[in-house]
Design a protein around this motif. Structure first.
Motif, short mmCIF file in Angstrom:
data_model
loop_
_atom_site.label_atom_id
_atom_site.label_comp_id
_atom_site.label_asym_id
_atom_site.label_seq_id
_atom_site.Cartn_x
_atom_site.Cartn_y
_atom_site.Cartn_z
N ARG A 19 9.53 6.28 1.26
CA ARG A 19 9.04 6.73 -0.13
C ARG A 19 7.79 7.55 -0.12
O ARG A 19 7.76 8.64 -0.73
N LEU A 20 6.87 6.96 0.47
CA LEU A 20 5.65 7.64 0.60
C LEU A 20 5.61 8.99 1.30
O LEU A 20 5.15 10.02 0.81
N GLN B 121 1.18 3.95 -2.93
CA GLN B 121 0.61 5.34 -2.92
C GLN B 121 1.80 6.39 -2.96
O GLN B 121 1.57 7.43 -3.48
N ALA B 122 3.08 5.78 -2.71
CA ALA B 122 4.28 6.65 -3.09
C ALA B 122 4.31 6.88 -4.56
O ALA B 122 4.51 7.91 -4.92
N ALA B 123 4.01 5.68 -5.06
CA ALA B 123 4.17 5.80 -6.73
C ALA B 123 2.85 6.79 -7.41
O ALA B 123 3.42 7.47 -8.14
N ILE C 298 9.96 0.63 -7.06
CA ILE C 298 8.90 0.63 -6.36
C ILE C 298 7.80 -0.47 -6.96
O ILE C 298 7.39 -1.48 -5.80
N MET D 34 1.22 17.66 -3.22
CA MET D 34 0.29 17.99 -2.50
C MET D 34 0.01 19.55 -2.33
O MET D 34 1.00 20.36 -2.22
N GLU E 274 1.68 9.17 -5.78
CA GLU E 274 2.22 10.50 -5.43
C GLU E 274 3.25 10.99 -6.46
O GLU E 274 3.13 12.11 -6.78
N LEU E 275 4.11 10.26 -6.79
CA LEU E 275 5.39 10.70 -7.62
C LEU E 275 4.63 10.83 -8.94
O LEU E 275 5.18 11.83 -9.82
N ALA F 278 7.81 11.40 -1.07
CA ALA F 278 6.89 11.83 -2.26
C ALA F 278 6.08 13.04 -1.80
O ALA F 278 5.76 13.99 -2.61
N ASN F 279 5.91 13.09 -0.59
CA ASN F 279 5.01 14.24 0.12
C ASN F 279 5.80 15.01 0.71
O ASN F 279 5.37 16.14 1.61
N GLN F 280 7.15 15.11 0.25
CA GLN F 280 8.25 16.28 0.67
C GLN F 280 8.35 16.43 2.15
O GLN F 280 8.76 17.32 2.64
N GLY G 158 -2.34 5.93 3.19
CA GLY G 158 -1.30 6.91 3.13
C GLY G 158 -1.75 8.33 3.73
O GLY G 158 -1.13 8.90 4.37
N ALA G 159 -3.06 8.57 3.25
CA ALA G 159 -3.64 9.90 3.65
C ALA G 159 -3.80 10.15 5.07
O ALA G 159 -3.44 11.10 5.44
N LEU H 46 0.73 -1.35 -0.17
CA LEU H 46 0.03 -0.07 0.00
C LEU H 46 0.88 1.16 0.09
O LEU H 46 0.74 2.21 -0.82
N SER H 47 1.78 1.28 0.94
CA SER H 47 2.66 2.46 0.96
C SER H 47 3.35 2.63 -0.39
O SER H 47 3.39 3.87 -0.75
N ASN H 48 3.99 1.75 -0.88
CA ASN H 48 4.81 1.68 -2.08
C ASN H 48 3.73 2.32 -3.19
O ASN H 48 4.20 3.20 -3.94
N GLN I 285 3.15 14.17 -9.55
CA GLN I 285 3.67 15.49 -9.75
C GLN I 285 4.09 16.08 -11.14
O GLN I 285 3.96 15.50 -12.02
#
Lengths: 623, 211
Positions: free
Chosen positions: B25-26, A405-407, A424, B1, A409-410, B29-31, B112-113, A401-403, A413
């Motif tokens: 990473r998570l 969601q990180a992806a 990832i 974000m 987010e990336l 990615a959110n700075q 994540g949120a 999940l974290s990976n 951008q």
């Protein structure tokens, strides 16, 4: 009729009768050469008697000379037969002496027919009448034949040979035999020798009466032979008796007795055996017919067990099913032993069979109950572990999940950052695999299936179980200390059962340490190599064991408020099913130690095995 | 974000490197500024007292439980907010976590949120605490400039006594007390009696006098 005729004829006919009887006996059992030799000797004696009668009744020197010449033929037969009799029946005498006697006698016989009128006389000049038993009989007068010395020397050798043989027999402890047969021969030889010498030198004038002394010998030999025959008869009767007793005992114990004669390929079976296999009480059964009755799934196994028993000369023991003509199936346990003939070739296989259908049924019921109980206990154990298992599963799920969601987010951008995304995704795949593995492990543990045997690593089993309980142990504040021996040989067993065994022992140890202060809850797990076995040891630092640690393994024994009391009993059963052992002992310092040992897997395990193994493995076949 | 993260470092402590990597990473990615650790010792070595930070902690660490870590952090003068992560949120465990000083308690797999919200809040708390700590430090510095007499007078003043009473207690004139009072108000940079009382409370001045 004159006395001479009566005596000599009767002697001859008595000898012939004895000869005929023993010839018949010999025809029945060819292996016993003594009977044939005796028959020959007796016939020879009869021959002597006839020749002697002819000599006494001779009216011309020519007739006398001819009768005396032929006299030496039965004489030769007797000597050879008697020497052979001593060698074969008494099993004594020096072979070179025996051969020398026979050779000398043969030379004498040759000379008898070639030099002069006969062996005794170079030429018979005339006849003289003397009185015997009140009547006149003929004796010869003429030039003696020096070749007679060969025969005389032969007689001396016979005496030496016989005395030597008789001494051997005497020393062996059979004094009567030494006296009758040995003494008889020596008597005959000495009589013959002295008569010959006296007659040769013209000291006495008497007819040749060798047949009378030979008859004494024949009677002595016959007496010994009949004793032997009687003994054999008594033995066979005793054998029949003991056989009858054995069969009776076997029948009483519910065993069927069978014997397979390899040469004739027939199977003799006691009444019960025939009934066990569904044959008629008087049936003649061939080996193939018997095999045909065995359940098709078991047939090959039985055949290979028999083959193995024949090759290795070991005992044979197999459990198998038979299908009776009414199509009902019975379980049979059979045991057997191979008996080899003199040459070492397998000759017969003898054994017993018993109906074990009820026992098998009980075993199967028990096995099923055990499986169900084991399954129940596994389900209970696993549900107790559910918290840790949730964590175990949540870990890879969290990583995914974290990976992910990180992806996300990336990628959102501006501009999207793609550099890490590949890595990832690889991590997501790895974590997903890990989750699947955990589920697989759990499912394997919970699966309610039949036992299966395969080569396993004890360290790996402990490792898998420790991973399952890792979080649970952490929650309970327990630190585990592992010392697993490298390069342990594999064991043969059921993976799930052995995992359950390790799981139960580890959770037991963990439960035992619940009363300990935090920081003193240490679980020690070690494996080690033992002779022909591998050992695992689970040690806790809890309060220890009751004085009699064996009660722990009894069903429904528990010290826990909510325990079922089946954990260790099931462990014992599992270990026993693997031919291993499980025991407990207190640690000298603190806590309890549980050991279990499992035998090292045999080379080539899983393939065709020895008869013993085949028997123990029987339920696993045919699956 | 949309909104920038508050300043400060997010410490991650989980015995599984993969988990640390994924969470790093998570958050990156959110700075967020992130530092991940897989062992308590490495974390304790890296973490500086007074640092503006929060900690995301996996409860099921083999080496310790949260309470113990909390004690060790306090011992080192590091009262950073802790967000607990757990595989299975049962009640005894949440109680333990809260006792250990958790500002938040999340179950895995954590969304994540939710994590971002919790981290943001924790950093906010850290910031507030940091600010508070900084204010107290300034006040303490001011307090240190007072003469013993002024400090004495201040203790009486915040105890709510009148000038006359203080003069009588200390055996001096009322004028003197008034002068000391003016000086200490100036030194403590407070405009009113109420402000002085608040400052004294934050510094813990005067309470001992009452006991």
């Amino acid at each position: 009729m004159s006395w001479v005729t009566i005596i000599w004829s009767m002697t001859a006919s008595a000898c012939l009768t004895l000869a005929a009887i023993h010839l018949l006996v010999w025809c029945q059992r060819r292996a016993v050469w003594a009977d044939l030799l005796f028959a020959l000797a007796a016939t020879g004696t009869a021959g002597l008697a006839f020749c002697e009668l002819a000599m006494m009744r001779a009216e011309t020197p020519g007739q006398f000379a001819t009768a005396l010449r032929w006299f030496h033929l039965p004489g030769w037969v007797i000597i050879v037969a008697v020497v052979a009799f001593v060698r074969l029946f008494l099993e004594a005498g020096r072979p070179w002496l025996a051969w020398s006697v026979c050779a000398l006698r043969t030379v004498a016989l040759f000379l008898n027919f070639t030099v002069g009128d006969n062996l005794n006389f170079r030429s018979v000049e005339g006849l003289r009448s003397i009185r015997l038993f009140g009547e006149s009989v003929s004796i010869a007068e003429g030039v003696p034949n020096p070749c007679m010395l060969v025969a005389q020397f032969g007689m001396v050798l016979i005496v030496i040979f016989t005395v030597d043989a008789a001494i051997t027999v005497w020393r062996r402890g059979n004094r009567r035999l030494a006296l009758t047969v040995g003494g008889g021969i020596v008597f005959v030889a000495l009589v013959g020798l002295s008569q010959g010498v006296l007659r040769f030198w013209g000291v006495v004038h008497a007819p040749i009466t060798a047949s009378l002394s030979f008859t004494v010998l024949v009677v002595a030999m016959g007496y010994e032979l009949s004793r032997e025959t009687l003994r054999a008869a008594r033995l066979s009767e005793e054998l029949r008796d003991s056989e009858a007793r054995l069969t009776l005992a076997a029948e009483a114990a519910g065993f069927g007795v069978w014997m397979w004669t390899v040469d004739t390929n027939t199977v003799w079976g006691s009444e019960r055996w025939l009934r066990l296999f569904g044959f008629a009480p008087d049936a003649n059964v061939s080996f193939e017919q018997a095999i045909q009755r065995i359940h098709p799934d078991d047939r090959e196994r039985v055949k290979s067990a028999i083959r193995l028993a024949m090759e290795t000369r070991a005992g044979y023991g197999v459990d198998y099913r038979v299908v009776l003509p009414d199509r009902s199936v019975r379980w049979i346990a059979a045991l057997g032993r191979l008996y080899a003939a003199a040459g070492g070739k397998p000759a017969r296989m003898l054994g017993a069979a018993v109906d074990i259908t009820e026992r098998k049924q009980a075993e199967q019921d028990l096995l099923q109950q055990r499986n169900e109980l084991a399954h129940l206990s596994r389900v209970t154990t696993v549900s107790a572990l559910s918290g840790s298992l949730a964590h175990e599963l949540n870990q890879p799920l969290g990583i995914i999940l974290s990976n992910a969601q990180a992806a996300q987010e990336l990628l959102q951008q501006d501009p999207p950052v793609l550099t890490d995304v590949r890595e990832i995704l690889a991590d997501i795949v790895a974590a997903d695999r890990r989750a699947a593995e955990i589920i697989q492990r759990l499912r394997a543990l919970l699966k309610r299936d039949e036992t299966s045997r395969q080569p396993l690593s004890l360290n790996e089993i402990l490792d898998v179980v420790l991973r399952l309980v890792r979080v649970d142990l952490i929650d309970r504040g327990i630190t585990s200390v592992c010392d697993l021996a490298p390069d342990l040989p594999p064991i043969t067993g059921d993976r799930v059962q052995l995992q359950q065994l390790a799981l139960n022992l580890i959770l037991n140890a963990a439960d035992a340490m619940a009363v300990n202060a935090p920081g003193t809850r240490r679980l020690h797990i070690t494996t080690s190599r033992q002779p022909n076995a591998v050992r695992a040891t689970v040690r806790d630092e809890g309060p220890g064991l009751p004085a009699d640690s064996e009660v722990l393994f009894q069903p429904f024994f528990t010290t826990k408020p909510h325990g079922l009391g089946m954990g260790l009993a099931i462990c014992r059963t599992i270990v026993a099913a693997h031919q291993g052992r499980l025991w407990a002992e207190p640690h000298p310092a603190q806590g309890a130690i549980f050991h279990f040992e499992l035998p090292v897997a045999e080379e080539g395990a899983g393939r065709e095995r020895g008869a013993r193994d085949a028997r123990e493995e029987a339920p696993a076949y045919g699956q | 974000m949309a909104n920038d993260p508050p300043p400060g470092t997010v410490f991650l402590l989980d015995d599984e490197p993969e988990m640390v990597k994924a969470l790093t990473r998570l958050l990156r990615a959110n700075q967020f500024e992130v530092r991940g650790f897989t062992s308590v010792r490495a974390f304790l070595e890296a973490c500086q007292p007074q640092e503006l930070a929060c900690l995301v902690l996996d409860v099921a660490m083999p080496e310790l439980d949260g309470l113990e870590l909390q004690q060790r952090l306090t011992h080192r003068g590091m009262a950073i907010p802790i967000i607990f992560l757990t595989g299975h949120g049962d009640i005894p465990m949440s109680v333990r976590a809260i006792k250990a000083g958790a500002t938040d308690f999340l179950t895995k797999p954590v969304d994540g949120a939710e994590l971002l919200r919790a981290v943001r809040a924790a950093l906010q708390t850290a910031h507030t605490r940091h600010e508070a700590r900084a204010g107290i430090a300034a006040l303490a510095a001011r307090l240190a400039t007072l003469t013993p007499r002024e400090r004495e007078v201040m203790e009486h003043v915040v105890a709510g006594r009148l000038n006359k009473q203080i003069a009588a207690d200390l055996g001096t004139g009322e004028q003197n007390i008034k002068l000391h009072r003016a000086h200490l108000m100036q030194k403590m940079a407070v405009a009113s009696l109420a402000d002085l009382v608040r400052a004294a409370e934050r510094l813990g001045v005067g309470r001992s006098g009452e006991r």
